[in-house]
Scaffold this motif. Structure first.
Motif, short mmCIF file in Angstrom:
data_model
loop_
_atom_site.label_atom_id
_atom_site.label_comp_id
_atom_site.label_asym_id
_atom_site.label_seq_id
_atom_site.Cartn_x
_atom_site.Cartn_y
_atom_site.Cartn_z
N LEU A 1 8.46 5.74 -13.85
CA LEU A 1 7.26 4.91 -13.99
C LEU A 1 7.52 3.71 -14.90
N THR B 1 -1.68 -0.80 -13.67
CA THR B 1 -1.40 0.11 -12.55
C THR B 1 -0.59 1.30 -13.06
N LEU C 1 -1.47 5.23 -12.74
CA LEU C 1 -0.55 6.18 -12.08
C LEU C 1 -0.17 7.32 -13.02
N GLU D 1 -2.88 9.78 -13.17
CA GLU D 1 -3.03 10.50 -11.91
C GLU D 1 -1.89 11.51 -11.68
N LEU D 2 -0.67 11.13 -12.05
CA LEU D 2 0.49 11.98 -11.74
C LEU D 2 0.85 12.94 -12.87
N PRO E 1 6.53 8.23 -8.73
CA PRO E 1 5.74 7.00 -8.93
C PRO E 1 6.12 5.91 -7.93
N ALA F 1 4.47 6.57 -4.63
CA ALA F 1 3.03 6.32 -4.70
C ALA F 1 2.75 4.83 -4.60
N VAL F 2 3.60 4.02 -5.25
CA VAL F 2 3.42 2.56 -5.22
C VAL F 2 3.59 2.04 -3.78
#
Ligand code: ZN
Length: 495
Positions: free
Chosen positions: A393, A406, A410, A413-414, A421, A424-425
């Motif tokens: 990340l 952002t 993240l 959330e993670l 990460p 997800a991006v």
């Protein structure tokens, strides 16, 4: 409660009297089994009285056997605290009756402890303090009582759980070298840190695996004789120790001012009342009728054994602070906060090892990660994201692939469930918008929609620009490259 009035009362007492404080710390050792039997030493997760056997229940005819690891851990602690290790020591029986002590005595060490004459150095308010360590010795813990009531002695019945009876317990007796509640607190913080670093104790004050009793007396400033000391128990946080000592200073100061005697006694700290209350008159060593434990041989710790334990001593907090400052150019402040907990320092080292800049690693660990760790009661290494996920990340932010905001989203959330990460991006199109053409169009529309704010900025209100940056961030759901947005806005508005 520390009100302004209470503080000034404390200060007034401290003008006339000097507190003399010595701390006794009990730390449970992180062994798998108990001190003198093979029962599991894990007393928290098990049903009451399930981890017991004839030895720790004190049944007649049984014999204790020493736990070698407990002895090694105690020597390790003593060495970390600069103590001498005598070649010969022994265990003794400390006789007293209490419902949580089924044998009617505790196996402890009296006149020949496993170590003595150490010290602990630390700094308070910029001043170096050295507190002598009288001794570090080994004994066994007692069981626990659950009172159907509280410490104010309103309980009508009590239940006993002997899972803790016989858990290895180290006692670290400090010299009465401390001169303020702040020094006492810092001594405990440092001591706890060392025990956790060397892997002998989990440092949990709340659960009582690291607990402290304080002896405190007052004497007139300039006097070198010692006053009558009071022992304070039942403090289960650093803050409680400091508050209890402050309370005692004020209480004893008032008594002395009125020419009254201080009685030597044991007092309990009652958090809810913010006060200590008298529990019993202080017992003396001769009350316990100590005698050598006849069921255990004397301890013979050879020079070889001590050398071996010394060689195996892990890096101590002070050494780690120095190394991190040297190796990564950390400031003294950053090095101190990142090493306060061993686990954070480990995460830090893992991050810089994969190329994360030291400053970014400190900021993430001590900022957002520390907050999530507290809120979820899950430290980073135990989280789904883990140190590797955090590294991935931070790499995305540092390379400019995603914006800081952002990344924070993240992370949140993670953190518990974990995940990649970078994936997800990609999947959700969270990549930072740094494309000048795309951002220019958004900047233009934000300028067009916010005429009043634009006028403010042109009129000299510098802060108005941040409202416009905010507008662009909102339009891109936080994905815009903030530096570029600032630059584009200034270019447009300077004309
Ligand atoms: Zn047992």
């Amino acid at each position: 409660m520390t009100t302004a009035g209470a503080v000034s009362t404390l200060d007034r007492v401290l003008e006339r009297y000097e507190p003399v404080i010595g701390l006794e710390v009990h730390g449970q050792l992180l062994t798998r089994s108990k001190m003198f039997c093979g029962c599991s030493a894990d007393y928290i997760g098990s049903p009451p009285n399930s981890n017991t056997c004839p030895v720790c229940l004190g049944l007649p005819g049984v014999l204790p056997v020493m736990n070698r690891v407990a002895i090694e851990y105690t020597v390790r602690t003593a060495l970390a605290l600069n103590c001498e290790i005598p070649e010969h020591s022994k265990f003794d029986r400390k006789n007293y009756f209490y419902p949580d002590l089924p044998k009617g005595y505790q196996i402890s060490q009296y006149d020949m402890p496993m170590s003595q004459h150490g010290h602990l150095d630390f700094v308070v308010g910029g001043e170096p303090v050295r507190c002598g360590i009288t001794r570090v010795h080994l004994e066994e813990d007692t069981g626990t009582l659950q009172h159907a009531g509280d410490i104010l002695q309103q309980a009508r019945s009590s239940l006993v759980d002997l899972n803790r009876a016989g858990v290895p317990l180290m006692e670290i007796v400090g010299e009465p070298d401390l001169r303020s509640p702040e020094q006492a607190r810092e001594y405990l913080v440092r001591l706890r840190q060392i025990l956790v670093y060397i892997g002998v104790n989990d440092g949990n004050l709340e659960q009582g695996s690291f607990r402290c009793d304080a002896n405190i007396s007052l004497r007139s400033r300039g006097d070198s004789s010692l006053g009558v000391k009071v022992e304070v128990k039942n403090m289960n946080s650093f803050r409680a120790v400091q508050r209890a000592l402050e309370f005692e200073i004020v209480r004893q100061g008032r008594l002395l001012d009125h020419g009254q005697e201080i009685s030597q006694e044991t007092r309990g700290w009652v958090e809810a009342k913010g006060a200590t209350i008298s529990q019993r008159s202080k017992e003396y060593a001769h009350d316990y009728r100590y005698f050598p434990e006849p069921d255990l041989p004397p301890l013979h710790l050879t020079a070889d054994f001590v050398t071996q334990v010394r060689a195996g001593l892990p890096e101590l907090p002070e050494q780690l602070v120095e190394r991190l400052q040297r190796a990564h150019g950390l400031s003294a402040y950053d090095a101190a906060i990142i090493t306060a907990e061993r686990e954070d320092a480990r995460s830090f080292e893992a991050l810089v090892a994969v190329g994360i800049p030291a400053k970014a690693a400190v900021n993430w660990l001590m900022g957002e990660v520390a907050r999530l760790s507290r809120e979820t009661r899950t430290p980073l290494p135990a989280s789904g994201l883990g140190v590797a996920g955090l590294a991935a990340l931070i790499t995305l932010v540092e390379s400019g692939a995603i914006s800081g905001s952002t990344a924070k989203e993240l992370l949140e959330e993670l953190y518990l469930p974990g995940g990649d990460p970078a994936a997800a991006v990609r999947e959700r199109g969270l990549a930072q918008v740094s494309d000048q053409g795309e951002l220019s169009a958004i900047v233009d529309s934000v300028i067009a929609d916010n005429a009043a704010t634009v006028a403010d900025f042109r009129g000299g209100k510098e802060q108005a620009l941040q409202r416009l940056v905010g507008g662009v961030m909102k339009a891109t759901r936080g994905r815009a490259d903030a530096r570029l947005v600032n630059q584009l806005l200034r270019e447009r508005l300077s004309g």
